[in-house]
Design a protein around this motif. Structure first.
Motif, mmCIF file in Angstrom:
data_model
loop_
_atom_site.group_PDB
_atom_site.id
_atom_site.type_symbol
_atom_site.label_atom_id
_atom_site.label_comp_id
_atom_site.label_asym_id
_atom_site.label_seq_id
_atom_site.Cartn_x
_atom_site.Cartn_y
_atom_site.Cartn_z
ATOM 1 N N VAL A 134 0.841 -1.205 0.000
ATOM 2 C CA VAL A 134 0.000 0.000 0.000
ATOM 3 C C VAL A 134 0.872 1.248 0.000
ATOM 4 O O VAL A 134 0.625 2.202 -0.747
ATOM 5 C CB VAL A 134 -0.954 0.004 1.208
ATOM 6 C CG1 VAL A 134 -1.611 1.378 1.375
ATOM 7 C CG2 VAL A 134 -2.030 -1.065 1.046
ATOM 8 N N ALA A 135 1.917 1.236 0.836
ATOM 9 C CA ALA A 135 2.833 2.383 0.880
ATOM 10 C C ALA A 135 3.522 2.587 -0.466
ATOM 11 O O ALA A 135 3.690 3.725 -0.933
ATOM 12 C CB ALA A 135 3.877 2.174 1.979
ATOM 13 N N ALA A 136 3.912 1.493 -1.114
ATOM 14 C CA ALA A 136 4.549 1.582 -2.437
ATOM 15 C C ALA A 136 3.575 2.127 -3.472
ATOM 16 O O ALA A 136 3.955 2.906 -4.358
ATOM 17 C CB ALA A 136 5.058 0.209 -2.868
ATOM 18 N N THR A 137 2.308 1.739 -3.361
ATOM 19 C CA THR A 137 1.299 2.251 -4.285
ATOM 20 C C THR A 137 1.132 3.754 -4.135
ATOM 21 O O THR A 137 1.078 4.500 -5.122
ATOM 22 C CB THR A 137 -0.053 1.554 -4.041
ATOM 23 O OG1 THR A 137 0.097 0.147 -4.224
ATOM 24 C CG2 THR A 137 -1.118 2.078 -4.993
ATOM 25 N N ILE A 138 1.068 4.221 -2.902
ATOM 26 C CA ILE A 138 0.920 5.661 -2.655
ATOM 27 C C ILE A 138 2.137 6.423 -3.179
ATOM 28 O O ILE A 138 2.011 7.494 -3.781
ATOM 29 C CB ILE A 138 0.702 5.920 -1.151
ATOM 30 C CG1 ILE A 138 -0.661 5.365 -0.724
ATOM 31 C CG2 ILE A 138 0.806 7.407 -0.831
ATOM 32 C CD1 ILE A 138 -0.939 5.432 0.763
ATOM 33 N N THR A 139 3.328 5.852 -2.989
ATOM 34 C CA THR A 139 4.544 6.481 -3.524
ATOM 35 C C THR A 139 4.499 6.534 -5.049
ATOM 36 O O THR A 139 4.871 7.542 -5.665
ATOM 37 C CB THR A 139 5.787 5.701 -3.067
ATOM 38 O OG1 THR A 139 5.862 5.724 -1.635
ATOM 39 C CG2 THR A 139 7.055 6.324 -3.633
ATOM 40 N N ALA A 140 4.028 5.455 -5.665
ATOM 41 C CA ALA A 140 3.923 5.422 -7.124
ATOM 42 C C ALA A 140 2.914 6.445 -7.636
ATOM 43 O O ALA A 140 3.128 7.075 -8.676
ATOM 44 C CB ALA A 140 3.524 4.015 -7.583
#
Length: 219
Positions: A24-30
């Motif tokens: 989820v954190a990686a998605t938000i960063t992306a």
């Protein structure tokens, strides 16, 4: 042997949950890097894995999208709660300032994380063919319930107990702010966050204080 298997299962549950949080954190960063129209390839690359691995934790794109919405909702409700509680505290300035601070907390998140907000609202990963609960509606309902709780608490302080009215006002306020915020972020006209906060506070407070006389009555 059963106990050993249970312990292993428990460890894997913890690992899976942690991995979900990381994805989820990686998605938000992306989203922040590529914009609200980010695709699954960009998300997988940001997470350092494959789309197949992502789907293993979320089943499909909709599952990942819902998880992002839940994370955004927790942050947003937490910020609104902190802002309103501060103004309702012993050293606070009262309900009108609590209203203003709550509105500003909502707008501040939109302004500082515009692409994430647009990602949530525009649902780029949500499969329209899947008939499931709308995460955005759930997010707005969650915020509305919180605001209704704040209003109900203020009612009780004033010697009243009217949960139905508090619920109507709470969800009505959130609808008011969300509608204006969506227009503000997608069709900018130079209005600053402080200006929009003041306008919405004036409008909402006049409504909460009681309806203004009609032109005929004033005349």
């Amino acid at each position: 042997m059963k106990t050993a298997r249970d312990r292993r299962d428990s460890r894997w549950d913890t690992h899976r949950e942690q991995r979900r949080v990381e994805l989820v954190a990686a998605t938000i960063t992306a989203v922040r890097r590529h914009g609200a129209g980010v695709g699954m390839d960009d998300i997988a690359a940001e997470a350092g894995t494959s789309k197949t691995a992502v789907y293993r934790h979320f089943r499909d794109r909709t599952g990942l999208y819902v998880a992002v919405c839940e994370t955004v909702a927790k942050v947003l409700v937490g910020q609104i709660r902190k802002a309103t509680d501060r103004e309702f505290g012993a050293s606070g300035r009262g309900p009108r300032f609590a209203l203003s601070e709550g509105i500003d907390a909502y707008l501040r998140l939109i302004e500082s994380d515009r692409e994430v907000y647009l990602f949530v609202v525009h649902r780029p990963l949500l499969d329209p063919a899947v008939h499931a609960a709308d995460p955005v509606t759930d997010l707005v309902a969650m915020i509305g319930d919180h605001v209704a709780g704040v209003i109900a608490k203020q009612f009780r302080r004033n010697g009243h107990d009217d949960p139905a009215r508090a619920r109507s006002w709470g969800h009505g306020l959130v609808g008011l702010v969300r509608g204006a915020a969506d227009d503000w972020i997608t069709r900018p006209d130079g209005t600053t966050r402080d200006e929009l906060t003041a306008r919405l506070t004036d409008l909402a407070w006049a409504g909460l204080a009681g309806p203004a006389p009609s032109p005929e009555v004033t005349a």
